[in-house]
Enzyme design. Structure first.
Site, PDB file in Angstrom:
ATOM      1  N   HIS A  89       0.979  -4.362   7.850  1.00 47.28           N
ATOM      2  CA  HIS A  89       0.866  -2.941   8.180  1.00 47.28           C
ATOM      3  C   HIS A  89       0.877  -2.756   9.695  1.00 47.28           C
ATOM      4  CE1 HIS A  89      -3.327  -4.344   8.171  1.00 47.28           C
ATOM      5  NE2 HIS A  89      -3.625  -3.321   8.939  1.00 47.28           N
ATOM      6  N   ASP A  91      -3.795  -5.160  15.362  1.00 45.10           N
ATOM      7  CA  ASP A  91      -4.318  -6.510  15.129  1.00 45.10           C
ATOM      8  C   ASP A  91      -3.498  -7.240  14.058  1.00 45.10           C
ATOM      9  OD1 ASP A  91      -5.389  -4.693  13.288  1.00 45.10           O
ATOM     10  OD2 ASP A  91      -7.090  -5.991  12.832  1.00 45.10           O
ATOM     11  N   HIS A 146      -9.720 -12.743   8.150  1.00 45.84           N
ATOM     12  CA  HIS A 146     -10.027 -11.396   8.615  1.00 45.84           C
ATOM     13  C   HIS A 146     -11.457 -11.006   8.231  1.00 45.84           C
ATOM     14  CE1 HIS A 146      -9.410  -7.074   9.357  1.00 45.84           C
ATOM     15  NE2 HIS A 146      -8.296  -7.402   9.967  1.00 45.84           N
ATOM     16  N   HIS A 188      -1.229  -1.690  12.011  1.00 45.25           N
ATOM     17  CA  HIS A 188      -2.334  -1.842  12.960  1.00 45.25           C
ATOM     18  C   HIS A 188      -2.034  -2.977  13.942  1.00 45.25           C
ATOM     19  CE1 HIS A 188      -5.590   0.356  10.430  1.00 45.25           C
ATOM     20  NE2 HIS A 188      -5.005   1.157  11.312  1.00 45.25           N
ATOM     21  N   HIS A 246      -5.204   1.333   2.466  1.00 46.92           N
ATOM     22  CA  HIS A 246      -5.578   1.042   3.852  1.00 46.92           C
ATOM     23  C   HIS A 246      -4.977   2.021   4.861  1.00 46.92           C
ATOM     24  CE1 HIS A 246      -7.253  -1.180   7.091  1.00 46.92           C
ATOM     25  NE2 HIS A 246      -6.073  -1.414   7.630  1.00 46.92           N
ATOM     26  N   GLU A 286      -8.230 -10.506   2.953  1.00 48.27           N
ATOM     27  CA  GLU A 286      -9.096 -10.103   4.051  1.00 48.27           C
ATOM     28  C   GLU A 286     -10.522 -10.052   3.525  1.00 48.27           C
ATOM     29  OE1 GLU A 286     -10.394  -6.511   5.050  1.00 48.27           O
ATOM     30  OE2 GLU A 286      -9.180  -5.243   3.739  1.00 48.27           O
ATOM     31  N   ASP A 339      -4.629  -5.944   5.009  1.00 46.10           N
ATOM     32  CA  ASP A 339      -5.845  -5.159   4.805  1.00 46.10           C
ATOM     33  C   ASP A 339      -5.603  -4.220   3.635  1.00 46.10           C
ATOM     34  OD1 ASP A 339      -6.643  -6.465   7.013  1.00 46.10           O
ATOM     35  OD2 ASP A 339      -6.714  -4.728   8.352  1.00 46.10           O
TER      36      ASP A 339
END
Lengths: 609, 659
Positions: free
Chosen positions: B68, B72, B426, B70, B157, B203, B178
């Site tokens: 995804h 991180d 994670h 994000h 998420h 995660e 996530d």
């Protein structure tokens, strides 16, 4: 056994049933609506002129749902839908036949299919038309659809895998691959190689098909869609410049997106930016909104617009700048906003129901106005017949982006299926143009054709099935190279079959003989003859064999030559071994020890299979 | 021994810098390529030199998958592909592909323009990197090459977040990225089918948390915002531009509408408005309710939430009552980024931190080292750049709106997918330890939690797919209709291996295909009996006897006087010298060895033959009957007839024996 049952005579609205590896798969369930033309238009207000016309029926139309008795529809396991035009018979099948299976379709197909008009659902209030589905039935049918994405592999009962592929014809339209590990059937229905708004057709995945079922070709093989769009624009401009109105009978989704996009580019250059475009349909808003959220199903250009982020279709801008206005019906806001001259997009393209009937009555008498037919599903002459005499101009610009025969032969050359199966209409030139030998499918071997209510056996035979060998068993196999590059291993294993998946497990270890003192019955000792011994192959070289016998303590060995081989005599053991090219015969007294010793020596020279 | 190897380069017992290497059946896949928000030095990116010291990454990796948008999870992507050098395919979903470059550009601007970092990736690099991206649809099976395939599942998420199945033959790994197991105000819940992977990499951000109901959290949140506004304070909500922001906007928007509130809500950057456009265009990725109603009302068109001008941040307290005046005094502000580590949210925080009337609500997880993490762990004196100390007097609230699965949700997903083993990434080591125990005890699934750079190796035992000839399979399945539980039946066949094509066929077919002749091995045993009766009569007795003993077998008496048991032939003969001795010739092929040798022993054991009850002839009971062997070879010829084939294949062809 693989058979197709053809339940529809209309090549662009197919309904076939395929039996493949014990699954029964229905391919599309289109509903032939051309018989709508047998009805009188449904005007807004009762019109004495229309209702007194001879020759047209006001009777019911149960001919729609005349599904044949060819097959018990409750035995159908799954239904695969290729595009939103080919699902109009769905409520009939899911609600009235005892069907208990699953329907597979893409999300845009379902969402837009829900919007499309059908006389069967939109004319329910009118007592003269047979009411076939209730809204509940339609909703219930749609709720049975499982949504799928392109290239998603769907397992049916562990036996068959089906996969939708982009067909390039409409939002979410798909071709289907029906395959097992060794056989592949491609179902090509309503495909387009032109670049319009949908994702391009996936041709590569159709390769290596045993059978390719080809339906849904263009209905107007002689018209070039690009030329038709040009003609559409120029006629529209001409009429509007002269102060006339343009009526475009159309479906609320599909080609209308392309027409609006063309007008978006065209109207400014043609100086028509002040002419209002009206889109009147109960689902106009939904259709326009839905078209903007299916970016993933659109062609690359439109997809990349969403990344900016901008709406993929320019009709968003037409709406924003007030050039395009949409209304659920002619009642309400429309009557206040209505300005002439204008362009009206509305349905139904058969001119038998919907708001289009009203505009025919309103504009038909003036030669300033023009009606432009773009949908290819209905004969425009028949559609117009009840309105004759007409003063308004008629332009016929059918836009059918589906494959034409030139594209088909290109596609078949590219994809190279072993066999092609198609409706019989495609194997001969159209009746009206019987000299046009180019307007038919030409392929080698010749396409197999089917006609309505016919059952066709597909020309391929299954020979192999996938089976998995457990790793422990695989480890125990001893391959030997028989010829360069070819190895063999004999396999003795236990077969497990579950959910149509086959698995070979190692044979169980022989159970320890029970040392119980209880006397066994004779029959308990009878060996299980189902334990199969391998076949043997090879030949026995006599000299080496005799040497081996001597090494193992046999003496007084005599060898005699015969016509076909040799006889080895073990005189002391009163035993005779007859050796030929492809056979060995051991004849001895009833001495099991001896026999087993001799057997093992013979087996040393042979290969087991 | 085949095995699956997993090495986290980031997110191993840590949150941030997600990057996991997976080797499966000879294929190497990199899962995510994130940056770490807690570091500003080399440690912010994964150490790609682990993959190779000198070769090009493209030669070592078959593909890269981004779960995804994000940072991180994708923040190191341009560095990885353009600066370290990778030209292979990068897979992500359409929304991720759309939004990812915007966040990367945002990140780049903060790093280069604000912090003045050199040697950072450029805008052009982001563009070049995105050209290597291949977008995937949900549930689409993407064939990376002939053997490696990947498939995306919905993960909730954030918009476009996906879990990925990586599959080679019958071996597979699922990476969750996530995910969120409960639907929220704008997204649906993660879902996966019972795909039974060898390994599930999940995660574990909220490994130890079981969250209370979402409604309570929402009510709490609204109450806190409302109270602060009522008493004249300002509310800062640091968020990431996409994701929680939209959920909270929908929440506040509906609350404002219901309560008929006039106080303005602002969104800090232009990015956000654009972000809402993405949500409008990717409606199919949102939850059921929004998808159903979007035609009537697009939930991402907000009436109460407006774009925000930076200058407002300096204005003192709000004047709630005055309509237009209130516009100048923003009481509720959403600002990016969400962990207060840089950018506008940090700026506003610094300005508002000194006033105890104000409030900052942290709606998501904060990585160690960020200002967000510091104030959440109770720190009230913050050391800022230039040795400046910032005293935090404003109220600090934490509301878990992060769309991560909690412990219950993780267990639920493991239950859904039914993996052979689970690997945690994670998350924080301590919390992982707890979840690992829980998974091992409650689900009886082995669980791993490698640290960064540590490799977990899982042996696999993939079964081998081969083609079985339909004839052989059907023959077996037909027999399978009469299951004998005690004696498992064996399938016998020959596996032909040619190149990589494996076929299992019947032995006859194998011989035929290879052009080999079958070699027949036949045995004929002489059983000598003292008996004065004629051969025919003797044969008849043998027949009746065998018929009664061998009830399950086909025993036949042929017109020529011989007896058959299945395909075993028994003939009675009289050696010329001794009229009182008869010989039974028992003949069988190698394939019938068991039955053949059994029959000879049966015929030899005269005593057993004599036992009642089924014997029709008393003569067999005579004690004089015994078996002996006679020296001379018989001069007779034994004709072995060919027998019907039925389903059995091992049938002797005609063989002539001269003896």
């Amino acid at each position: 056994m693989k058979l197709t049952y053809c339940l529809s005579g209309h090549p662009t609205l197919p309904c076939n049933v395929l039996k493949f590896k014990s699954t029964t798969i229905m391919l599309d369930c289109g509903l032939d609506m051309t018989s709508t033309l047998n009805f009188l238009p449904l005007p807004l207000v009762q019109s004495p002129r229309l209702s007194n016309l001879p020759g047209w029926s006001l009777k019911d139309g149960n001919a729609f749902l005349d599904k044949t008795e060819l097959i018990d529809l409750s035995t159908v396991d799954v239904i695969l839908i290729s595009n939103y035009h080919c699902m109009m018979a769905l409520p009939y099948i899911t609600e009235h036949t005892g069907f208990t299976g699953t329907v597979y379709a893409t999300e845009p197909t379902v969402q837009i299919g829900r919007l499309l008009p059908s006389p069967l659902k939109d004319a329910v209030e009118v007592s003269t038309w047979r009411r076939c589905y209730t809204m509940q039935e339609v909703n219930s049918a749609l709720s049975k659809i499982q949504l799928v994405g392109y290239s998603q592999k769907i397992e049916l009962f562990g036996a068959v895998q089906v996969t939708p592929l982009s067909s390039g014809y409409a939002l979410g339209s798909s071709n289907w691959i029906i395959q097992s590990h060794y056989e592949k059937v491609s179902y090509v229905s309503g495909s387009s190689l032109l670049t319009t708004h949908p994702q391009p057709m996936d041709q590569a995945s159709l390769k290596n098909s045993d059978v390719l079922v080809l339906t849904g070709l263009t209905q107007i093989p002689t018209a070039n869609p690009d030329g038709m769009v040009g003609e559409f624009c120029s006629n529209l401009a001409l009429t509007v410049r002269n102060g006339g109105n343009v009526l475009v009978p159309c479906y609320p989704s599909g080609v209308i997106y392309d027409l609006l996009e063309c007008l978006y580019q065209y109207i400014d250059s043609a100086g028509l930016s002040s002419v209002p475009l009206y889109f009147i349909s109960p689902v106009a808003n939904s259709s326009l909104e839905f078209s903007q959220i299916f970016a993933e199903w659109l062609c690359h250009n439109k997809q990349s617009k969403v990344y900016l982020p901008e709406p993929p279709f320019p009709h968003a801008e037409l709406i924003q700048t007030n050039k395009l206005k949409h209304y659920p019906s002619i009642h309400g806001d429309f009557s206040n906003d209505f300005r002439q001259p204008c362009v009206v997009f509305t349905g139904h393209p058969s001119l038998r129901f919907g708001d289009v009937v009203h505009f025919m009555e309103l504009w038909g008498k003036s030669s300033l106005n023009t009606i432009i037919f773009t949908e290819p599903d209905f004969s425009y002459l028949e559609a117009l017949a009840p309105y004759q005499p007409l003063a308004m101009k008629c332009i016929y610009c059918p836009i059918d982006t589906r494959l034409n025969f030139i594209q088909v032969s290109k596609l078949l050359k590219e994809v190279q299926p072993l066999h092609v199966v198609c409706p019989e209409q495609y194997t001969q030139p159209p009746p009206a143009q019987s000299h046009r030998m180019d307007l038919m499918i030409d392929c080698q071997p010749p396409a197999m054709s089917y006609r309505r209510a016919e059952v066709l056996a597909l020309p391929f035979k299954r020979r192999y099935e996938k089976i998995e060998i457990m790793p422990e068993l695989a480890d125990s196999l001893v391959p030997m190279e028989i010829k360069p590059g070819i190895s063999l291993a004999t396999v003795s294993a236990v077969l497990h079959t579950k959910d149509n998946k086959h698995l070979l497990q190692p044979p169980p270890r022989p159970a320890q003989p029970t040392s119980g003192k209880k006397r066994k019955r004779v029959s308990d000792d009878v060996p299980d003859c189902k334990v199969l011994k391998p076949l043997l192959s090879g030949s026995i070289p006599v000299e080496q064999f005799v040497q081996t016998l001597e090494k193992h303590g046999f003496s007084d060995i005599k060898v005699e030559d015969t016509a076909k081989g040799h006889i080895v005599l073990l005189q002391e053991a009163e035993t005779l071994i007859q050796i030929e090219e492809d056979s060995t015969h051991i004849i001895c007294d009833n001495d099991e020890m001896l026999r087993v010793r001799l057997r093992d020596l013979v087996l040393k020279f042979l290969q087991k299979f | 021994m085949p095995e699956i190897r997993v090495t986290p380069l980031g997110a191993g017992q840590d949150v941030g810098r997600s990057c996991i290497l997976v080797s499966i059946a000879g294929k190497n896949v990199m899962l995510d390529c994130g940056m770490h928000m807690g570091f500003n030095d080399d440690r912010r990116f994964p150490d790609f030199s682990y993959i190779t010291q000198n070769g090009r990454l493209t030669d070592f990796l078959d593909c890269v998958i981004i779960s995804h948008f994000h940072l991180d999870h994708c923040g190191a992507l341009p560095y990885f592909s353009e600066m370290v050098g990778y030209d292979g395919p990068i897979y992500m979903t359409h929304p991720t592909q759309a939004i990812c470059p915007i966040l990367l550009e945002d990140y780049r601007k903060i790093a280069v323009d604000k912090k003045g970092e050199a040697n950072f990736f450029t805008s052009q690099m982001i563009k070049d990197c995105m050209k290597k991206v291949v977008a995937v649809h949900l549930h689409q099976t993407v064939q990376v090459d002939d053997e490696l395939e990947i498939k995306a599942y919905y993960a909730g998420h954030v918009l476009g977040a996906a879990m990925f199945q990586i599959k080679v033959g019958s071996e597979s790994v699922v990476y969750t990225g996530d995910y969120n197991m409960t639907p929220d105000r704008h997204l649906g819940a993660a879902w996966i089918d019972k795909c039974r992977p060898n390994l599930l990499i999940t995660e574990s951000t909220y490994a130890t948390t079981i969250r209370d109901s979402k409604r309570c959290r929402e009510r709490d949140f609204l109450k806190k915002v409302h109270e602060t506004v009522e008493r004249g304070g300002k509310v800062l909500i640091p968020v990431f531009a996409l994701g929680r922001a939209q959920e909270l906007c929908i929440l506040l928007e509906t609350f404002w509408e219901r309560m008929n509130l006039k106080v303005p809500i602002y969104f800090s950057t232009g990015l956000t408005e654009k972000a809402n456009h993405y949500y409008k265009l990717f409606i199919p990725w949102t939850n059921q309710k929004i998808r159903k109603t979007f035609v009537q009302r697009n939930m991402f068109e907000f009436k109460h939430i407006k774009a925000f001008d930076r200058a407002f941040a300096d204005n003192p307290g709000p004047m709630v009552s005055g309509g237009i005046a209130a516009l100048n005094h923003p009481p509720v502000v959403f600002a990016t980024p969400g962990m207060l580590h840089a950018g506008q949210s940090l700026q506003i925080f610094r300005k508002w931190a000194g006033n105890e009337k104000n409030m900052v609500i942290m709606p998501g997880y904060c990585v160690q080292g960020t200002v967000g993490h510091k104030i959440l762990s109770g720190q009230r004196k913050l050391e800022m750049e230039g040795r400046q100390v910032l005293e935090v007097k404003m109220q600090v609230e934490y509301m878990s709106f992060s769309a991560h699965a909690d412990a219950k949700g993780i267990m639920q997903l493991v239950g859904q997918a039914e993996p052979e083993s689970v690997l945690l990434v994670h998350g924080e080591a301590k919390k992982m330890e707890f979840l690992k125990q829980k998974i091992e005890q409650e689900l009886r699934v082995s669980c791993y939690m490698p640290a960064n750079g540590e490799t977990v190796t899982l042996p696999t035992s993939p079964s081998i797919p081969v083609g079985i000839s339909l004839g052989l399979l059907k023959r077996e399945m037909a027999q399978g209709l009469l299951p004998e539980a005690k004696k498992p039946r064996l399938l016998h066949g020959t596996l032909i291996m040619k190149d990589s094509n494996f076929r299992l066929v019947s032995s006859e077919q194998a011989l035929k295909e290879l052009g080999l002749a079958e070699h027949q091995l036949r045995f004929t045993c002489r059983v000598h009996l003292h008996d004065t009766r004629k051969e025919q009569e003797m044969a008849l007795r043998v027949y009746s006897h065998l018929k009664s003993v061998l009830k399950d077998h086909c025993v036949q008496h042929l017109p020529d006087g011989s007896v058959t048991v299945e395909s075993i032939l028994i003939q009675a003969a009289a050696p010329s010298e001794d009229p009182g001795t008869k010989v039974l010739l028992v003949s069988w092929t190698y394939q019938d060895e068991e039955l053949g040798s059994f029959l000879t022993s049966l015929l030899k054991k005269g005593r057993q033959l004599t036992q009642p009850p089924p014997l029709p002839s008393p003569s067999w009971t005579e004690p004089g009957l015994h078996v002996s062997t006679v020296g001379a070879l018989s001069e007779q010829t034994l004709q072995v007839p060919s027998l019907g084939t039925e389903t059995m294949c091992h049938v002797p062809t005609q063989a002539a024996v001269s003896s």
